[in-house]
Design a protein around this motif. Sequence first.
Motif, mmCIF file in Angstrom:
data_model
loop_
_atom_site.group_PDB
_atom_site.id
_atom_site.type_symbol
_atom_site.label_atom_id
_atom_site.label_comp_id
_atom_site.label_asym_id
_atom_site.label_seq_id
_atom_site.Cartn_x
_atom_site.Cartn_y
_atom_site.Cartn_z
ATOM 1 N N GLY A 1 18.942 41.078 -82.806
ATOM 2 C CA GLY A 1 17.605 40.899 -83.359
ATOM 3 C C GLY A 1 16.996 42.193 -83.864
ATOM 4 N N ILE B 1 13.399 32.171 -82.288
ATOM 5 C CA ILE B 1 12.409 33.129 -81.825
ATOM 6 C C ILE B 1 11.720 33.717 -83.042
ATOM 7 C CG2 ILE B 1 14.040 35.032 -81.794
ATOM 8 C CD1 ILE B 1 12.752 36.004 -79.188
ATOM 9 N N LYS C 1 12.490 51.351 -71.349
ATOM 10 C CA LYS C 1 13.435 51.008 -70.266
ATOM 11 C C LYS C 1 14.419 49.934 -70.687
ATOM 12 C CE LYS C 1 10.700 52.532 -66.370
ATOM 13 N NZ LYS C 1 9.352 52.176 -65.937
ATOM 14 N N ALA C 2 14.076 49.155 -71.699
ATOM 15 C CA ALA C 2 14.979 48.082 -72.150
ATOM 16 C C ALA C 2 15.454 48.331 -73.571
ATOM 17 C CB ALA C 2 14.263 46.733 -72.042
ATOM 18 N N TRP D 1 8.381 37.065 -84.914
ATOM 19 C CA TRP D 1 8.846 38.317 -85.529
ATOM 20 C C TRP D 1 9.128 38.165 -87.001
ATOM 21 C CZ3 TRP D 1 14.123 40.023 -83.056
ATOM 22 C CH2 TRP D 1 14.809 38.905 -82.622
ATOM 23 N N PRO E 1 25.910 41.914 -82.298
ATOM 24 C CA PRO E 1 26.825 41.667 -81.178
ATOM 25 C C PRO E 1 26.630 40.325 -80.481
ATOM 26 C CG PRO E 1 25.070 43.127 -80.487
ATOM 27 C CD PRO E 1 24.797 42.788 -81.922
ATOM 28 N N GLU E 2 25.888 39.409 -81.083
ATOM 29 C CA GLU E 2 25.602 38.134 -80.412
ATOM 30 C C GLU E 2 26.874 37.429 -79.940
ATOM 31 O OE1 GLU E 2 24.119 39.216 -83.162
ATOM 32 O OE2 GLU E 2 21.977 38.763 -83.089
ATOM 33 N N ARG F 1 16.384 56.722 -79.242
ATOM 34 C CA ARG F 1 17.589 56.091 -78.703
ATOM 35 C C ARG F 1 17.838 54.697 -79.284
ATOM 36 N NH1 ARG F 1 18.739 54.699 -72.617
ATOM 37 N NH2 ARG F 1 20.948 54.226 -72.927
ATOM 38 N N ALA G 1 17.455 46.998 -79.246
ATOM 39 C CA ALA G 1 18.806 46.560 -78.859
ATOM 40 C C ALA G 1 18.928 45.044 -78.855
ATOM 41 C CB ALA G 1 19.184 47.143 -77.506
ATOM 42 N N GLY G 2 18.057 44.377 -79.598
ATOM 43 C CA GLY G 2 18.207 42.926 -79.749
ATOM 44 C C GLY G 2 17.135 42.152 -79.038
ATOM 45 N N ALA G 3 17.271 40.834 -79.121
ATOM 46 C CA ALA G 3 16.387 39.963 -78.351
ATOM 47 C C ALA G 3 16.606 40.298 -76.880
ATOM 48 C CB ALA G 3 16.737 38.506 -78.623
ATOM 49 N N ASP G 4 15.596 40.002 -76.043
ATOM 50 C CA ASP G 4 15.696 40.351 -74.630
ATOM 51 C C ASP G 4 16.629 39.358 -73.932
ATOM 52 O OD1 ASP G 4 15.205 40.499 -71.776
ATOM 53 O OD2 ASP G 4 13.559 41.850 -72.309
ATOM 54 N N ILE G 5 17.812 39.850 -73.570
ATOM 55 C CA ILE G 5 18.847 38.962 -73.022
ATOM 56 C C ILE G 5 18.423 38.407 -71.666
ATOM 57 C CG2 ILE G 5 21.284 38.800 -72.329
ATOM 58 C CD1 ILE G 5 21.821 41.154 -74.316
ATOM 59 N N LYS G 6 17.704 39.231 -70.880
ATOM 60 C CA LYS G 6 17.270 38.764 -69.551
ATOM 61 C C LYS G 6 16.278 37.604 -69.680
ATOM 62 C CE LYS G 6 18.238 43.315 -67.780
ATOM 63 N NZ LYS G 6 17.719 44.664 -67.547
ATOM 64 N N ALA H 1 14.201 46.097 -76.305
ATOM 65 C CA ALA H 1 14.614 44.688 -76.434
ATOM 66 C C ALA H 1 13.382 43.863 -76.798
ATOM 67 C CB ALA H 1 15.232 44.196 -75.131
HETATM 68 C C1 HXC Z 1 17.555 43.088 -72.393
HETATM 69 C C2 HXC Z 1 18.509 45.161 -72.584
HETATM 70 C C3 HXC Z 1 19.007 44.840 -73.852
HETATM 71 C C4 HXC Z 1 18.726 43.559 -74.384
HETATM 72 C C5 HXC Z 1 19.608 46.848 -73.369
HETATM 73 N N1 HXC Z 1 18.897 46.404 -72.344
HETATM 74 N N2 HXC Z 1 19.688 45.911 -74.322
HETATM 75 N N3 HXC Z 1 17.779 44.285 -71.869
HETATM 76 N N4 HXC Z 1 17.996 42.715 -73.615
HETATM 77 N N5 HXC Z 1 19.120 43.171 -75.592
HETATM 78 C C6 HXC Z 1 18.586 47.134 -71.106
HETATM 79 C C7 HXC Z 1 19.776 47.223 -70.184
HETATM 80 O O1 HXC Z 1 19.913 46.044 -69.449
HETATM 81 C C8 HXC Z 1 19.419 48.403 -69.341
HETATM 82 O O2 HXC Z 1 18.466 48.010 -68.387
HETATM 83 C C9 HXC Z 1 18.686 49.316 -70.321
HETATM 84 O O3 HXC Z 1 18.260 48.484 -71.386
HETATM 85 C C10 HXC Z 1 19.575 50.393 -70.888
HETATM 86 O O4 HXC Z 1 20.736 49.787 -71.413
HETATM 87 P P1 HXC Z 1 22.235 50.236 -71.021
HETATM 88 O O5 HXC Z 1 23.116 49.097 -71.343
HETATM 89 O O6 HXC Z 1 22.271 50.751 -69.642
HETATM 90 O O7 HXC Z 1 22.444 51.451 -72.039
HETATM 91 P P2 HXC Z 1 23.818 51.923 -72.702
HETATM 92 O O8 HXC Z 1 24.928 51.920 -71.691
HETATM 93 O O9 HXC Z 1 23.483 53.191 -73.399
HETATM 94 O O10 HXC Z 1 24.183 50.812 -73.778
HETATM 95 C C11 HXC Z 1 23.339 50.590 -74.889
HETATM 96 C C12 HXC Z 1 23.715 49.247 -75.583
HETATM 97 C C13 HXC Z 1 23.734 48.128 -74.536
HETATM 98 C C14 HXC Z 1 25.105 49.400 -76.234
HETATM 99 C C15 HXC Z 1 22.697 49.019 -76.687
HETATM 100 O O11 HXC Z 1 22.501 48.146 -73.836
HETATM 101 C C16 HXC Z 1 23.894 46.755 -75.134
HETATM 102 O O12 HXC Z 1 25.007 46.353 -75.495
HETATM 103 N N6 HXC Z 1 22.792 45.974 -75.206
HETATM 104 C C17 HXC Z 1 22.822 44.621 -75.641
HETATM 105 C C18 HXC Z 1 22.989 44.549 -77.124
HETATM 106 C C19 HXC Z 1 23.049 43.088 -77.613
HETATM 107 O O13 HXC Z 1 23.950 42.341 -77.213
HETATM 108 N N7 HXC Z 1 22.086 42.696 -78.428
HETATM 109 C C20 HXC Z 1 22.045 41.391 -79.001
HETATM 110 C C21 HXC Z 1 21.177 40.548 -78.172
HETATM 111 S S1 HXC Z 1 21.203 38.889 -78.757
HETATM 112 P P3 HXC Z 1 18.702 48.293 -66.805
HETATM 113 O O14 HXC Z 1 17.518 47.586 -66.171
HETATM 114 O O15 HXC Z 1 20.024 47.745 -66.443
HETATM 115 O O16 HXC Z 1 18.628 49.788 -66.709
HETATM 116 C C22 HXC Z 1 20.126 38.856 -80.016
HETATM 117 C C23 HXC Z 1 19.948 37.508 -80.618
HETATM 118 C C24 HXC Z 1 18.929 37.555 -81.674
HETATM 119 O O17 HXC Z 1 19.535 39.806 -80.395
HETATM 120 C C25 HXC Z 1 18.638 36.183 -82.062
HETATM 121 C C26 HXC Z 1 17.375 36.136 -82.842
HETATM 122 C C27 HXC Z 1 16.757 34.791 -82.830
#
Ligand code: HXC
Length: 258
Positions: A109, A84, A23-24, A88, A131-132, A59, A63-68, A27
């Motif tokens: 992440g 974090i 679902k996430a 990991w 994409p951070e 799929r 998609a990275g660390a959990d932003i929420k 993440a």
């Molecule tokens: C929490 C996430 C998430 C994330 C996706 N979801 N990525 N939740 N943290 N990183 C959740 C969405 O909120 C959504 O939940 C569900 O997953 C499906 O995602 P959608 O966005 O609806 O799907 P889609 O339109 O197909 O887009 C896919 C996506 C997009 C392009 C991958 O989800 C996205 O841009 N995600 C974030 C990517 C990102 O910025 N990652 C970097 C995080 S920072 P709901 O409940 O709304 O259905 C990081 C820092 C690392 O990683 C540092 C390490 C120390």
Amino acid sequence: FAYENILVEVRGPVGLIRLNRPKALNALSDGLVTDLEDALNRLEDDAAIGAIVVTGSERAFAAGADIKEMQSKTYMDAYLGDFITKKWGRLATCRKPTIAAVAGYALGGGCELAMMADILLAADTAKFGQPEITIGTIPGAGGTQRLTRAIGKAKAMELVLTGRMMDAAEAERAGLVARIVPAAELVEEAVRVAEKICGYSRPVTMMAKEAVGRAYEMTLTEGLLLERRLFHSTFALEDQKEGMGAFVEKRPPQFKGK
Ligand code: HXC
């Protein structure tokens, strides 16, 4: 091996970990990386396991660390909790060979986690990115360091500063991934690669990965010295005698892992 956020399977000598928060988009929540660290500890400690595959879903690898979960953290939460990479980072410290099998998104992440593995196999559907910058932060688990070493400054800088994604073909051209595999065959192919590695001498596979890994940490002179010492040490193994003896006798080797 029952976890909430990952699925763990043992296939002969191969440990297969599937990130499983569909679902996430997998993440990397605290719960998920806690499960991952525990599974890696157990597979590393299990003498029957010779290599480890980490994969996600069709799929998303992750998609990275959990932003929420991250959004409300304070600087002190991050600093004192060593957010974090403490958990990991376990993938990067595995002594047994590891393979990341990436289909779909490997972002932030997720890309950083994949880069911690020894071999990165990509499905033709894979998309890599850091994409951070788009959410007001920077990579924190190797995205500015491992990515730059893997693909060079020109591309790493562009990816980190724009947040643009790379498809599998571009990632392969850039040297981030070892190989592209059709998505439908990704996991089976990763397990086959892992099984092939497991067919060799366990300590020799561990030394080989250690030596290549140290190429990123040391000067060339020190790295060459470490390589030579490890090479010399293989001559103390029964497996080296077996491998070379089998070649000379024109028969398949039977490695014993000692
Ligand atoms: C929490 C996430 C998430 C994330 C996706 N979801 N990525 N939740 N943290 N990183 C959740 C969405 O909120 C959504 O939940 C569900 O997953 C499906 O995602 P959608 O966005 O609806 O799907 P889609 O339109 O197909 O887009 C896919 C996506 C997009 C392009 C991958 O989800 C996205 O841009 N995600 C974030 C990517 C990102 O910025 N990652 C970097 C995080 S920072 P709901 O409940 O709304 O259905 C990081 C820092 C690392 O990683 C540092 C390490 C120390």
